[in-house]
Write an enzyme that holds these catalytic residues in place. Structure first.
Site, PDB file in Angstrom:
ATOM      1  N   LEU A 143       0.881  -1.092  -0.265  1.00 54.32           N
ATOM      2  CA  LEU A 143      -0.109  -0.144   0.019  1.00 54.32           C
ATOM      3  C   LEU A 143       0.898   1.169  -0.096  1.00 54.32           C
ATOM      4  O   LEU A 143       1.962   1.163   0.515  1.00 54.32           O
ATOM      5  CB  LEU A 143      -0.818   0.036   1.242  1.00 54.32           C
ATOM      6  CG  LEU A 143      -1.976  -0.877   1.064  1.00 54.32           C
ATOM      7  CD1 LEU A 143      -2.865  -0.676   2.628  1.00 54.32           C
ATOM      8  CD2 LEU A 143      -3.051  -0.719   0.286  1.00 54.32           C
ATOM      9  N   ASP A 144       0.329   2.438  -0.603  1.00 53.25           N
ATOM     10  CA  ASP A 144       1.130   3.706  -0.412  1.00 53.25           C
ATOM     11  C   ASP A 144       1.230   3.829   0.821  1.00 53.25           C
ATOM     12  O   ASP A 144       0.763   3.387   2.031  1.00 53.25           O
ATOM     13  CB  ASP A 144       0.254   4.775  -1.102  1.00 53.25           C
ATOM     14  CG  ASP A 144       0.057   4.573  -2.704  1.00 53.25           C
ATOM     15  OD1 ASP A 144       0.958   3.744  -3.352  1.00 53.25           O
ATOM     16  OD2 ASP A 144      -0.721   5.327  -3.217  1.00 53.25           O
ATOM     17  N   LYS A 145       2.548   4.857   1.210  1.00 49.45           N
ATOM     18  CA  LYS A 145       2.526   5.064   2.658  1.00 49.45           C
ATOM     19  C   LYS A 145       1.561   5.806   3.474  1.00 49.45           C
ATOM     20  O   LYS A 145       1.165   5.476   4.371  1.00 49.45           O
ATOM     21  CB  LYS A 145       4.028   6.167   2.710  1.00 49.45           C
ATOM     22  CG  LYS A 145       4.206   6.671   3.927  1.00 49.45           C
ATOM     23  CD  LYS A 145       5.391   7.675   3.796  1.00 49.45           C
ATOM     24  CE  LYS A 145       5.504   8.205   5.077  1.00 49.45           C
ATOM     25  NZ  LYS A 145       6.688   9.416   5.000  1.00 49.45           N
ATOM     26  N   THR A 194      -1.618   5.573   2.682  1.00 46.08           N
ATOM     27  CA  THR A 194      -2.794   4.884   2.493  1.00 46.08           C
ATOM     28  C   THR A 194      -2.785   3.851   3.875  1.00 46.08           C
ATOM     29  O   THR A 194      -1.840   3.241   4.016  1.00 46.08           O
ATOM     30  CB  THR A 194      -3.157   3.924   1.452  1.00 46.08           C
ATOM     31  OG1 THR A 194      -3.173   4.994   0.261  1.00 46.08           O
ATOM     32  CG2 THR A 194      -4.411   3.120   1.254  1.00 46.08           C
ATOM     33  N   ASN A 252      -0.840   4.196  -7.198  1.00 45.16           N
ATOM     34  CA  ASN A 252      -1.674   5.550  -7.436  1.00 45.16           C
ATOM     35  C   ASN A 252      -2.827   5.417  -7.743  1.00 45.16           C
ATOM     36  O   ASN A 252      -3.552   6.806  -8.149  1.00 45.16           O
ATOM     37  CB  ASN A 252      -0.844   6.639  -7.539  1.00 45.16           C
ATOM     38  CG  ASN A 252       0.364   7.092  -6.649  1.00 45.16           C
ATOM     39  OD1 ASN A 252       1.168   7.705  -6.947  1.00 45.16           O
ATOM     40  ND2 ASN A 252       0.454   6.396  -5.588  1.00 45.16           N
TER      41      ASN A 252
END
Length: 225
Positions: free
Chosen positions: A68-70, A72, A164
């Site tokens: 996961l994105d940082k 999120t 993203n």
């Protein structure tokens, strides 16, 4: 000539959703990297889970299944051995049936339910939609759950897992995610990105049975809505 390394203290608490001999599933907080980068080696979900498992047995290992994105928050799965890593990772797109997110967005969607589809391409640190097929196909399904003043809560089903993807699709549709400093306005300087991976449903490659992991909606989302 000495080198002094100062390590930032990492929180010990991990929100473990599920664990067995092959996998461990956690609820990652917003602001925590999944894996290390050149700038940050230790303050990661990977490092926290590794510390937790090493305390049980110093020979324990851990492998990334997905990320996961940082910014999120939400569900991440790790494997405890190479066999499990390849079982899940190599068949990821085939076994995963649903990846669902909550998102609080700026404004109100004209269509209360729909699908956003485009081809995404990375340019430096940013991701954009392109008109030709030189990018990767990205499909995002959404449904409006609630509206308040000038914000909306969406339930999102990710059909493809591009970098993203949700953030770009919503931003390009003029409704960026609240707190998105990269693709949105963030005029009020929110403390987090309001995007949370709350459910994952897949066919377990070990048993061929459907398995589902879920988390509750973060309290910040409830307060916002």
């Amino acid at each position: 000539g000495d080198t002094v390394e100062i390590r930032e203290k990492v929180a010990k608490n991990i929100d473990i959703i599920y664990e067995d001999k092959d996998i461990i599933v956690i609820n990652k907080p917003s602001g925590l990297l999944t894996v290390a980068t050149e700038k940050e080696k230790n303050k990661t979900a990977y490092h926290l889970v590794m510390e937790y498992l090493k305390k049980k047995n110093k020979n324990n290992r851990i492998f990334v299944i997905h990320r996961l994105d940082k910014d999120t928050s939400g569900i991440i799965m790790f494997a405890k051995n190479e066999r499990a890593k390849h079982l899940y990772q190599d068949n990821w797109n085939d076994i995963v049936k649903k990846r669902c997110y909550y998102a609080v967005i700026d404004g109100k969607m004209e269509n209360k339910e729909g699908t956003i589809k485009s081809y995404l391409k990375e340019n430096g640190n940013m991701v954009y939609s392109v008109k030709d097929r030189s990018g990767k196909l990205a499909i995002t399904e959404y449904k409006v759950l609630k509206e308040r003043k000038n914000i909306s809560l969406l339930d999102i089903n990710l059909k493809t897992g591009r970098k993203n993807q949700i953030r770009v699709h919503l931003s390009e549709n003029k409704h960026p995610i609240v707190g998105d400093k990269k693709y949105g306005k963030d005029e009020k300087n929110y403390k987090r990105l309001y995007l949370h991976a709350y459910k994952i449903k897949f066919v377990d490659p070990r048993t061929n049975k459907i398995i589902e992991f879920k988390t509750n909606m973060p309290k910040e989302f409830k307060s916002m809505i």
